[in-house]
Design a protein around this motif. Structure first.
Motif, PDB file in Angstrom:
ATOM      1  N   ALA A 239       8.190  23.212  -7.791  1.00  0.00           N
ATOM      2  CA  ALA A 239       7.996  24.657  -7.605  1.00  0.00           C
ATOM      3  C   ALA A 239       8.277  25.442  -8.884  1.00  0.00           C
ATOM      4  O   ALA A 239       8.069  26.654  -8.919  1.00  0.00           O
ATOM      5  CB  ALA A 239       8.899  25.157  -6.485  1.00  0.00           C
ATOM      6  N   GLY A 290      -2.141  30.535  -5.705  1.00  0.00           N
ATOM      7  CA  GLY A 290      -2.115  30.837  -7.134  1.00  0.00           C
ATOM      8  C   GLY A 290      -1.805  32.280  -7.461  1.00  0.00           C
ATOM      9  O   GLY A 290      -1.530  32.614  -8.620  1.00  0.00           O
ATOM     10  N   HIS A 294       1.794  34.378  -3.555  1.00  0.00           N
ATOM     11  CA  HIS A 294       1.848  32.983  -3.105  1.00  0.00           C
ATOM     12  C   HIS A 294       2.886  32.200  -3.889  1.00  0.00           C
ATOM     13  O   HIS A 294       3.646  31.407  -3.320  1.00  0.00           O
ATOM     14  CB  HIS A 294       0.466  32.345  -3.259  1.00  0.00           C
ATOM     15  CG  HIS A 294       0.402  30.932  -2.766  1.00  0.00           C
ATOM     16  ND1 HIS A 294       0.538  29.849  -3.605  1.00  0.00           N
ATOM     17  CD2 HIS A 294       0.231  30.427  -1.519  1.00  0.00           C
ATOM     18  CE1 HIS A 294       0.447  28.734  -2.902  1.00  0.00           C
ATOM     19  NE2 HIS A 294       0.260  29.053  -1.640  1.00  0.00           N
ATOM     20  N   ARG A 295       2.951  32.411  -5.210  1.00  0.00           N
ATOM     21  CA  ARG A 295       3.933  31.687  -6.024  1.00  0.00           C
ATOM     22  C   ARG A 295       5.356  32.046  -5.624  1.00  0.00           C
ATOM     23  O   ARG A 295       6.249  31.179  -5.591  1.00  0.00           O
ATOM     24  CB  ARG A 295       3.707  31.991  -7.509  1.00  0.00           C
ATOM     25  CG  ARG A 295       2.473  31.307  -8.089  1.00  0.00           C
ATOM     26  CD  ARG A 295       2.503  31.321  -9.601  1.00  0.00           C
ATOM     27  NE  ARG A 295       2.471  32.679 -10.131  1.00  0.00           N
ATOM     28  CZ  ARG A 295       1.360  33.352 -10.381  1.00  0.00           C
ATOM     29  NH1 ARG A 295       0.173  32.811 -10.136  1.00  0.00           N
ATOM     30  NH2 ARG A 295       1.401  34.570 -10.870  1.00  0.00           N
ATOM     31  N   VAL A 298       6.163  30.169  -2.446  1.00  0.00           N
ATOM     32  CA  VAL A 298       6.425  28.759  -2.767  1.00  0.00           C
ATOM     33  C   VAL A 298       7.833  28.601  -3.329  1.00  0.00           C
ATOM     34  O   VAL A 298       8.588  27.697  -2.950  1.00  0.00           O
ATOM     35  CB  VAL A 298       5.378  28.224  -3.761  1.00  0.00           C
ATOM     36  CG1 VAL A 298       5.807  26.865  -4.325  1.00  0.00           C
ATOM     37  CG2 VAL A 298       4.022  28.101  -3.073  1.00  0.00           C
ATOM     38  N   GLU A 299       8.206  29.478  -4.247  1.00  0.00           N
ATOM     39  CA  GLU A 299       9.556  29.400  -4.819  1.00  0.00           C
ATOM     40  C   GLU A 299      10.626  29.616  -3.749  1.00  0.00           C
ATOM     41  O   GLU A 299      11.655  28.932  -3.736  1.00  0.00           O
ATOM     42  CB  GLU A 299       9.699  30.449  -5.931  1.00  0.00           C
ATOM     43  CG  GLU A 299       8.881  30.135  -7.178  1.00  0.00           C
ATOM     44  CD  GLU A 299       8.972  31.241  -8.213  1.00  0.00           C
ATOM     45  OE1 GLU A 299       9.814  32.156  -8.041  1.00  0.00           O
ATOM     46  OE2 GLU A 299       8.197  31.206  -9.186  1.00  0.00           O
TER      47      GLU A 299
END
Length: 352
Positions: A239, A290, A294-295, A298-299
């Motif tokens: 991640a 992306g 979204h990032r 994810v993190e």
């Protein structure tokens, strides 16, 4: 919605397929998913779980069924027949049917049907992949929350349709159960070749990763912490989390005690901050893969994996870390790594 839906509840710790249908009685529902008539008997939930694994590979698994209000509920531990769209359509022949499915491989699906017609199918890990009736998809978005386990939202969605909450108390008494033997889907002749290819890839991966190989070969209760640490380190790296944060988590895993709980509390704060940032960004742009939103999600999920690994109970730490790691939908070798750890966890549980 109450805390009864929060994982890892007594039923949500298992890979499951939950299928609600109306207008069909309990025994008929079992037969429609492939239940063998001669095997129908009364089992409680733990017995059904044990049977689901015991009958493999000669049968597909086992299922439990009973009434939930006016609806019939089918529960398949480690099963998926209710998630097969032709089966779900058949279960909706008298009205409606809905299924919620998840397994240890990170596969998941929500589907809804009416009068033998599939209305909507949703990938809870990727809302953009949902298709079908726009109203149903919007209904899902309205009940799902960004900062919770998707299964909580799925059970909330089912509750709005069925009119009855599914809680742990439903699983506390014996119900009708059957061994399931469903035919494979048409055109699935390549399943054996696919499985062989997967096993070759797994063997090659273990040969290249001695740390994982050691955990797989010596899966014991004493190594639960090591397995959780492996999952936390893997996810943190993939991640792109800051190295100092990952190292601090690994050090806390080794130290345990108050130090571990202090780090866990800080990770939970970081996760909340990331989710708040994601929500703010998502208001101005879609959370496409992306994208900044979204990032951030994810993190936040990776941080949740590391926080879960710090649970005081080693078995719970590994189970939760693997569950949240699977939500990240890692690809290729990393997905196999998680499968290997899950197999190790299952082996330890069987040793008890």
């Amino acid at each position: 919605m109450t805390d009864d839906h929060q994982p890892p509840g007594s039923f949500m710790t298992h890979p499951l397929c939950l299928t609600w249908c109306d207008g069909i009685d309990v025994e008929e529902a079992l037969l429609r998913i492939g239940g063998l008539p001669q095997t129908i008997t009364r089992r409680d939930f733990p017995e059904t779980v044990a049977t689901a694994y015991d009958v493999l590979p000669h049968h597909s698994g086992s299922a439990l069924s009973g009434k939930l209000g006016q609806w019939t509920l089918i529960v398949e531990p480690n099963g998926f027949q209710g998630s097969r769209l032709p089966v779900l359509a058949d279960l909706s022949s008298e009205g409606q049917a809905m299924s919620v499915f998840w397994n240890v491989n990170g596969d998941a699906q929500i589907a809804y049907a009416e009068r033998r017609r599939i209305i909507a199918v949703i990938d809870p890990f990727d809302p953009e992949e949902g298709h079908g009736d726009e109203g149903f998809l919007q209904h899902w978005e309205s009940v799902a929350e960004l900062d919770e386990d998707w299964r909580v939202g799925a059970l909330r969605l089912a509750e709005t349709i069925v009119g009855q909450r599914l809680g742990a108390d439903w699983f506390s008494e014996p119900r009708l159960s059957a061994i399931v033997q469903a035919p494979p889907d048409p055109g699935d002749t390549g399943a054996d070749d696919e499985r062989d290819a997967y096993m070759r890839e797994q063997r090659a991966l273990l040969a290249e990763d001695p740390r994982l190989a050691s955990l797989a070969e010596n899966a014991t209760r004493e190594r639960l912490r090591d397995m959780a640490a492996y999952a936390a380190e893997l996810v943190g790296d993939r991640a792109g989390l800051p190295s100092p944060l990952v190292e601090e988590t690994l050090a806390a895993l080794r130290a345990q005690g108050e130090a571990a709980q202090r780090v866990r509390a800080r990770l939970e704060d970081i996760e909340r901050d990331l989710l708040a940032q994601a929500a703010a960004v998502r208001n101005s742009e879609p959370a496409q893969p992306g994208s900044p939103a979204h990032r951030l999600v994810v993190e936040s999920r990776a941080v949740r994996v590391m926080a879960a690994a710090l649970n005081e109970n080693p078995a719970t730490a590994l189970w939760e870390a693997l569950w949240y790691a699977e939500m990240l939908q890692l690809d290729g070798p990393d997905r196999i790594r998680l499968h290997v750890l899950r197999a190790g966890y299952d082996e330890i549980e069987r040793q008890e």
